[in-house]
Design an enzyme around this catalytic site. Structure first.
Site, mmCIF file in Angstrom:
data_model
loop_
_atom_site.group_PDB
_atom_site.id
_atom_site.type_symbol
_atom_site.label_atom_id
_atom_site.label_comp_id
_atom_site.label_asym_id
_atom_site.label_seq_id
_atom_site.Cartn_x
_atom_site.Cartn_y
_atom_site.Cartn_z
ATOM 1 C CD GLU A 122 -4.295 -61.426 -21.764
ATOM 2 O OE1 GLU A 122 -3.731 -62.396 -21.476
ATOM 3 O OE2 GLU A 122 -5.107 -60.847 -21.019
ATOM 4 C CG HIS A 174 -5.003 -54.019 -13.236
ATOM 5 N ND1 HIS A 174 -4.131 -54.760 -12.560
ATOM 6 C CD2 HIS A 174 -5.712 -54.905 -14.061
ATOM 7 C CE1 HIS A 174 -4.346 -56.328 -12.756
ATOM 8 N NE2 HIS A 174 -5.200 -56.192 -13.552
#
Lengths: 343, 326
Positions: free
Chosen positions: B60, B129
């Protein structure tokens, strides 16, 4: 380390003159400019005229100058908080750099960035990054743009040995390798991660080079105190990048003569280490190199004098320069030039 | 007017901008050949090719750093971070790099990029999440933050984000991907910093964002039908820039303010808006502003538990009714 070819051998007497006098003089001037400007920054700090923190490159000038002299116009430099040297090496004026360190309105960013964030895009200095490792992926992005658009510039990313243990280093190396990006990663291994010997906190003896194989890259370790060695290494890496052959990772061995930052007297260094490295001072090495190539003492003295004059003049200009005005506080937060977050 | 899903609107929005401008490039994990884990980028790789639509490793920091370097030097990247929770592993770029480089460089450095991400709860994915992280982004000077609730807004706001010269965090709600809405043919370009009155009303103002918008609308319909309370529902859409004028005008009309926020309570976007209203429109209010939020807990995974904590239409109805009838 330096190859046999890199050890100066006189032509006729075996000297390797592949670099040429004009470039050598430029490289000497560049290193000396950094030395004098950094020393001046330190002196001004002692006078409380340079404030905040600053991280000097005293002793590491050859890396900055060797790479910058090998760069072409349009090549991009990505630096760390220890970025004065790389900024000066791309021909940003001493006045602009000292002005920023002295927090004046004539500074490179008018005092809004400070010592750790020197940026001069017109000179290809695409920022100095104070979060360790952050700029390696950013340099990848600039290189991706060059690859995508067919531009021939190379992105060059400088960082210290401590950076090799942060995740962004490894993400960037892998990313650059898989996309074959025209980026050159330059680790200035000055033996210390801030205050701690890099060997105490790293699994391998060579923090950058010993990781190169993990990303399919050549293991490159060079003498970072010899600007000629640095220059030749840079040229090879840039040719590779421009030819579309992908990234390089270079570990340049060097040493900082001062502490990590202005707050650090560097008492953790073993007895005699600094003195040993000062024998290999890049400026000393390079002055002797010029003499070996027959450059007269007069020419060297002229360069010395003109560099000192530039730094002296810049100092006086900055001392007389006004402080930044309050009206720039809210400019350039957003691209419209202002800071409005609501209507 | 044809109906499409929120998911297909993402594809259409990206495609519209990539077709318009060759400098728009797109990168992320599983976004190219696989078409995205939420299938929100299907077909882009085939349409625009491997140079413009690129799969990345699970890196990321590399994704956002590369997007920034490309943006600084002339491209207009769209980067995908699969789940907004993963902002935490690349937050340096979101908090330190994108939003501060222009300021620190005294205007030299540009950063025109969009970070798209799957935000919010409802998929039973648990605490790492499912989060609503809009407040993580809203608090940082230099960023713009957008969260659309409908397919047409997805396209229009995504186009506006890509064309915007500043870094924009574009929060797509995972639980809205399958929802449908009417979308006109042709190019759609909206404006950042504009809230939308999705249901006019006279008795109370309800502010909502993303998944909370359809719930607020449902609540408003029930409040009208069952209790005779006529609520104005405003889709805030853009947290930065914030359309305070639309909000203040509505409060001046209805004299009551409710916020419906999916984020955990502390420092949610509604707190900022309530403070603005308190500062600037205190005497317009006939009662205390009320924030309806997820409680200040990590999100649980089990469906029955997750459903208990997110604001529901039922909770909105009860809160508004009690507040107005007390």
């Amino acid at each position: 380390m330096a190859t046999a070819q890199d050890r100066a051998q006189a032509p006729g007497s075996g000297l390797n003159d592949d670099i040429g006098e004009a470039k050598r003089l430029a490289m000497y001037r560049s290193q000396l400019r950094i030395r004098e400007a950094e020393q001046r920054a330190y002196d001004l700090f002692l006078q409380n005229l340079v404030k905040g923190t600053s991280h000097l490159s005293l002793g590491q000038e050859a890396v900055a100058s060797g790479f910058a002299e090998a760069m072409q116009k349009g090549d991009l430099s990505f630096c760390t908080y220890r970025g004065h040297a790389h900024t000066l090496a791309r021909c940003v004026s001493v006045e602009k750099v000292l002005g920023e360190l002295m927090q004046r309105d004539n500074g490179l960013m008018r005092g809004k960035g400070g010592s750790m964030h020197l940026t001069s895009e017109e000179h290809g200095v695409m920022g100095s990054y104070a979060i360790i490792g952050a700029h390696l992926p950013i340099a990848c992005g600039a290189a991706w743009r060059a690859q995508y658009k067919g531009d021939k510039d190379v992105s060059v990313c400088f960082f210290g040995d401590g950076t090799t243990n942060i995740g962004a280093f490894h993400e960037a190396l892998n990313f650059a390798a898989i996309w074959k990006l025209p980026v050159v990663f330059v680790c200035e291994n000055n033996l210390y991660m801030e205050y701690t010997p890099i060997g105490d906190v790293t699994a391998v003896p060579h923090p950058a080079a010993d990781r190169a194989g993990s990303y399919g890259l050549e293991r490159i370790i060079i003498d970072g105190n010899d600007a000629d060695v640095v220059y030749r290494t840079a040229q090879r890496a840039f040719s590779r990048a421009r030819a579309g052959e992908g990234p390089s990772l270079i570990e340049a061995l060097t040493y900082r003569h001062s502490g990590h930052s202005r707050a650090d007297p560097a008492k953790y260094r073993p007895e005699g280490e600094l003195e040993k490295w000062k024998q290999r001072d890049p400026i000393k090495i390079y002055r002797e190199r010029l003499q070996q190539f027959g450059v007269s003492d007069k020419v060297i003295a002229e360069i010395d004098a003109s560099v000192r004059q530039e730094v002296d003049d810049a100092t006086e200009t900055c001392k007389a320069a006004p402080m930044p005005p309050a009206d720039i506080l809210t400019t350039d937060v957003y691209a419209d030039g202002g800071w409005a977050w609501r209507n | 007017m044809p109906e499409i899903t929120y998911r297909d609107a993402v594809i259409r929005g990206i495609a519209q901008e990539m077709a318009r401008d060759n400098d728009v490039v797109f990168l992320g994990e599983d976004v190219a050949k696989a078409g995205g884990v939420f299938k929100a980028t299907v077909g882009l790789y085939e349409q625009f090719g491997p140079l413009r639509v690129r799969d990345t490793p699970i890196s990321e920091q590399a994704i956002l750093g590369a997007a920034m370097g490309a943006a600084m030097t002339g491209l207009k990247p769209i980067a995908e971070i699969m789940f907004s929770d993963f902002f935490a592993v690349c937050f340096d770029y979101i908090a330190n790099e994108f939003p501060k480089s222009r300021y620190m460089s005294n205007g030299q450095t540009k950063c025109p990029l969009v970070v798209r991400t799957g935000n919010g709860a409802g998929s039973r994915f648990g605490a790492q999440h499912s989060q609503s992280v809009e407040n993580w982004c809203m608090m940082i000077p230099g960023l713009k933050v957008v969260a659309p609730s409908s397919p047409v807004d997805v396209i229009g706001l995504l186009a506006a984000a890509v064309r915007d010269p500043d870094p924009v965090i574009f929060l797509e709600h995972k639980s809205l991907y399958a929802t449908k809405g009417e979308v006109p043919d042709g190019e759609i370009v909206d404006r950042l910093g504009t809230a939308k009155i999705v249901r006019p009303g006279r008795d109370a103002t309800i502010l909502a964002l993303a998944l909370m918008v359809p719930r607020a609308v449902e609540a408003a319909e029930r409040l009208k039908a069952e209790h005779g309370i006529d609520c104005e529902v405003i889709d805030v859409r853009s947290l930065v820039p914030l359309d305070t004028q639309t909000i203040l005008a509505s409060v001046a009309k209805t004299h009551r303010l409710f916020t419906v926020e999916e984020n955990p309570r502390l420092c949610g976007w509604g707190a900022e808006i309530v403070s603005i209203v308190a500062d600037e429109a205190f005497y317009d209010l006939d009662g205390p502003p009320v924030r309806i939020t997820t409680p200040h807990i990590p999100l649980p995974a089990a469906d029955i538990l997750e459903d208990m904590v997110l604001p529901t239409a039922e909770r909105i109805v009860e809160t508004v009714r009690r507040s107005l009838q007390s």
